[in-house]
Enzyme design. Structure first.
Site, PDB file in Angstrom:
ATOM      1  N   HIS A  54      -8.718 -46.528 -45.151  1.00 12.89           N
ATOM      2  CA  HIS A  54      -8.214 -45.537 -46.100  1.00 12.89           C
ATOM      3  C   HIS A  54      -8.119 -46.125 -47.514  1.00 12.89           C
ATOM      4  O   HIS A  54      -8.300 -45.414 -48.503  1.00 12.89           O
ATOM      5  CB  HIS A  54      -6.832 -45.036 -45.674  1.00 12.89           C
ATOM      6  CG  HIS A  54      -6.855 -44.028 -44.574  1.00 12.89           C
ATOM      7  ND1 HIS A  54      -7.036 -42.683 -44.792  1.00 12.89           N
ATOM      8  CD2 HIS A  54      -6.699 -44.167 -43.235  1.00 12.89           C
ATOM      9  CE1 HIS A  54      -6.987 -42.032 -43.636  1.00 12.89           C
ATOM     10  NE2 HIS A  54      -6.783 -42.915 -42.676  1.00 12.89           N
ATOM     11  N   ASP A  97      -7.843 -38.398 -42.887  1.00  8.24           N
ATOM     12  CA  ASP A  97      -7.184 -37.767 -41.752  1.00  8.24           C
ATOM     13  C   ASP A  97      -7.136 -36.272 -42.054  1.00  8.24           C
ATOM     14  O   ASP A  97      -6.640 -35.867 -43.123  1.00  8.24           O
ATOM     15  CB  ASP A  97      -5.751 -38.282 -41.572  1.00  8.24           C
ATOM     16  CG  ASP A  97      -5.706 -39.759 -41.190  1.00  8.24           C
ATOM     17  OD1 ASP A  97      -6.741 -40.297 -40.755  1.00  8.24           O
ATOM     18  OD2 ASP A  97      -4.627 -40.365 -41.348  1.00  8.24           O
ATOM     19  N   GLU A 151      -8.328 -41.372 -32.423  1.00  6.50           N
ATOM     20  CA  GLU A 151      -7.600 -40.413 -33.253  1.00  6.50           C
ATOM     21  C   GLU A 151      -8.510 -39.232 -33.580  1.00  6.50           C
ATOM     22  O   GLU A 151      -9.443 -39.386 -34.381  1.00  6.50           O
ATOM     23  CB  GLU A 151      -7.119 -41.079 -34.554  1.00  6.50           C
ATOM     24  CG  GLU A 151      -6.164 -42.238 -34.321  1.00  6.50           C
ATOM     25  CD  GLU A 151      -5.788 -42.963 -35.600  1.00  6.50           C
ATOM     26  OE1 GLU A 151      -4.820 -43.755 -35.557  1.00  6.50           O
ATOM     27  OE2 GLU A 151      -6.461 -42.753 -36.642  1.00  6.50           O
ATOM     28  N   HIS A 153      -9.096 -38.681 -37.474  1.00  2.29           N
ATOM     29  CA  HIS A 153      -9.530 -39.739 -38.399  1.00  2.29           C
ATOM     30  C   HIS A 153     -11.049 -39.816 -38.508  1.00  2.29           C
ATOM     31  O   HIS A 153     -11.743 -39.929 -37.491  1.00  2.29           O
ATOM     32  CB  HIS A 153      -8.977 -41.091 -37.938  1.00  2.29           C
ATOM     33  CG  HIS A 153      -9.366 -42.242 -38.826  1.00  2.29           C
ATOM     34  ND1 HIS A 153      -8.552 -42.725 -39.810  1.00  2.29           N
ATOM     35  CD2 HIS A 153     -10.490 -42.993 -38.863  1.00  2.29           C
ATOM     36  CE1 HIS A 153      -9.148 -43.737 -40.425  1.00  2.29           C
ATOM     37  NE2 HIS A 153     -10.343 -43.912 -39.862  1.00  2.29           N
TER      38      HIS A 153
END
Length: 256
Positions: A144, A151, A233, A236
């Site tokens: 990130h 996300d 995830e 993500h």
């Protein structure tokens, strides 16, 4: 008379210059970074780490504004995804974009503070928070921070998305049915955002057919623009090759 007016004029000029410098500073981003709103304002933003509505329970270090900041190429590709989904009355919803490196270190400190609250356990109901880094749910050095990881989820624009987070309310954990867990104003992906549980894995076998279909739709839409999903995830995604060095500049308000 002229002498009497001069200090006031000088003061006003100084204030105007200071305001201009302050506004310019609020807008300044390193080369290649942009505010997503300036690229595609129709994408919904709910930057959770700028609020108390997250697994830490407070805004993280470096989140001075709830703004999605990304590399320009990432923003342009998100715009393409949004345009495709808009034709089906859907919208992307951003939970996190660029993350200052100091925020990841803030997460490390949180994981080592020696206690867990009931609100924190909503996000990791089965895994002690001291294990989250070892198991790959949180990274001390996050993609990130390069501006190339995101996300996000999908929102059905025809649905009732009016449910709001109430900090005084007790919610079920992130693996519970959508009616019982924290409201996110999005489609039901089978778990809440940031749910550190095997049910949050993109290909989890324990979710319903409808939930699986929504996840597949999101993954496919993002893949058409080159984004790659992280298997642990469902929310993500990253864009290979668009990252580079990690940054630590704070997220500041976007000038309108």
């Amino acid at each position: 008379m002229t002498k009497g007016r001069f200090p006031l004029k000088t003061t006003l000029t100084a204030l105007l210059v200071a305001a201009f410098v302050s506004a310019a500073h609020a807008q300044s981003l390193p080369g290649g970074f942009v505010y997503l709103h300036d690229i595609e304002p129709s994408i919904i933003q709910d930057i959770r780490y700028a609020t108390s509505n997250n697994f830490v329970g407070r805004p993280l270090a470096g989140y001075g504004a709830g703004e999605c900041v990304v590399k320009r190429e990432v923003g342009l590709r998100l715009k393409a995804v949004q345009q495709e989904q808009a034709a089906q009355n859907l919208s992307l919803k951003m939970f996190d974009c660029y993350r200052p490196a100091r925020a990841s270190l803030d997460m490390v400190r949180w994981s080592q503070n020696g206690h867990e609250t009931a609100a924190e356990r909503r996000y990791n109901p089965k895994i002690p928070k001291t294990e989250l880094f070892r198991l790959g749910y949180i990274a001390s050095r996050s993609q990130h921070s390069t501006g190339a990881a995101l996300d996000l989820t999908l929102v059905d624009l025809n649905a009732d998305n009016s449910g709001k987070y109430d900090p005084s309310k007790t919610y079920a954990d992130c693996t519970a049915p959508v009616e019982a867990r924290l409201p996110e104003g999005s489609v039901d992906m089978g778990t809440g955002y940031d749910c550190t549980d095997v049910k949050g894995h993109t290909a989890a076998p324990t979710i319903s057919p409808d939930q699986r279909a929504w996840r597949k739709r999101l993954v496919a839409a993002m893949a058409r623009q080159g984004f790659v999903n992280y298997a642990k995830e469902w929310w993500h995604f990253s864009l290979p090759g668009a990252g580079g060095a990690a940054y630590d500049f704070p997220i500041q308000p976007r000038r309108n």
